[in-house]
Design a protein around this motif. Structure first.
Motif, PDB file in Angstrom:
ATOM      1  N   THR A 193      10.878   2.865   3.919  1.00 43.23           N
ATOM      2  CA  THR A 193      11.524   1.794   5.264  1.00 43.23           C
ATOM      3  C   THR A 193      13.158   1.072   4.418  1.00 43.23           C
ATOM      4  N   GLU A 194      13.652   2.112   3.146  1.00 41.04           N
ATOM      5  CA  GLU A 194      15.069   1.196   3.748  1.00 41.04           C
ATOM      6  C   GLU A 194      16.568   2.604   4.647  1.00 41.04           C
ATOM      7  N   ALA A 208       0.982  -1.247   0.180  1.00 40.56           N
ATOM      8  CA  ALA A 208      -0.115  -0.468   0.212  1.00 40.56           C
ATOM      9  C   ALA A 208       0.886   1.372   0.240  1.00 40.56           C
ATOM     10  N   LEU A 209       1.774   1.584   0.446  1.00 44.01           N
ATOM     11  CA  LEU A 209       2.993   2.288   0.336  1.00 44.01           C
ATOM     12  C   LEU A 209       2.807   3.578  -0.709  1.00 44.01           C
ATOM     13  N   GLU A 219      12.286   2.558  -5.393  1.00 43.55           N
ATOM     14  CA  GLU A 219      11.803   0.927  -5.512  1.00 43.55           C
ATOM     15  C   GLU A 219      10.402   0.458  -5.344  1.00 43.55           C
ATOM     16  N   PRO A 220       9.614  -0.043  -6.252  1.00 47.13           N
ATOM     17  CA  PRO A 220       8.275  -0.158  -6.154  1.00 47.13           C
ATOM     18  C   PRO A 220       7.791  -0.699  -4.234  1.00 47.13           C
ATOM     19  N   HIS A 225      -5.567   7.067   3.669  1.00 42.04           N
ATOM     20  CA  HIS A 225      -3.998   7.271   4.925  1.00 42.04           C
ATOM     21  C   HIS A 225      -4.813   6.596   5.787  1.00 42.04           C
ATOM     22  N   ARG A 226      -6.014   6.957   6.199  1.00 42.54           N
ATOM     23  CA  ARG A 226      -6.923   7.029   7.514  1.00 42.54           C
ATOM     24  C   ARG A 226      -7.143   5.414   8.070  1.00 42.54           C
ATOM     25  N   ALA A 227      -7.493   4.608   6.228  1.00 39.66           N
ATOM     26  CA  ALA A 227      -8.242   3.106   6.632  1.00 39.66           C
ATOM     27  C   ALA A 227      -6.350   2.182   7.019  1.00 39.66           C
TER      28      ALA A 227
END
Length: 166
Positions: free
Chosen positions: A61-62, A32-33, A55-56, A93-95
């Motif tokens: 997160t890296e 989802a990012l 990167e997709p 985003h809330r979900a």
């Protein structure tokens, strides 16, 4: 905290994933990012986001905190409080925020901070982590604050997730 003229709002949100990126337990979050970050970048008032490799499915997160692959961060700049608030609480985003407990450990300490930056300034992760530490050590101030310190922010009061998930 009143927004000074010529300033934007920076925010840092950190979390520790329940498993390293690539693990099936965090797969839905990782997938989802790109979509969630894309909505943020297209949102009114969005200014800037610290990005990873591009990167997709990796978001940022890296950029590990303390070398820990599970400690991830989100660092953005917005024109004003209302813009950030609208993205956080009035988009998809809330979900994902509401599902936070599925993917993140409970840190047991403050993990979110906001502060004012001069328009055009792009904060570093180290700068943002210093603001977070300032908030943890000294409480809200002009240097570091949270939603409750912004009278103009109201959506967090009714739309935030339960404290144990934050």
């Amino acid at each position: 905290m009143k927004q000074p003229a010529g300033y934007h709002l920076a925010e840092l949100n950190i979390g520790r994933l329940v498993a390293e990126p690539g693990d099936p337990r965090v797969e839905a979050f990782m997938k989802a990012l790109d979509a969630v970050n894309g909505i943020g970048k297209r949102s009114d008032g969005f200014v800037w986001m610290m990005e990873g490799s591009g990167e997709p499915g990796t978001g940022n997160t890296e950029t590990k905190i303390g070398g820990d692959p599970c400690f991830v961060s989100n660092l953005t700049v917005w024109e004003n409080v209302e813009s950030l608030e609208a993205f956080v609480w009035n988009t998809v985003h809330r979900a994902f925020y509401e599902r936070r407990a599925e993917w993140f450990e409970v840190l047991g300490e403050q993990h979110f901070v906001m502060w004012w930056v001069p328009a055009g300034h792009r904060p570093t992760l180290d700068e943002a982590l210093e603001r977070l530490e300032d908030l943890r050590a000294n409480g809200p101030s002009d240097r570091a604050f949270g939603w409750k310190d912004l009278p103009q922010a109201t959506l967090w009061k009714t739309r935030a997730c339960a404290a144990e998930a934050a």
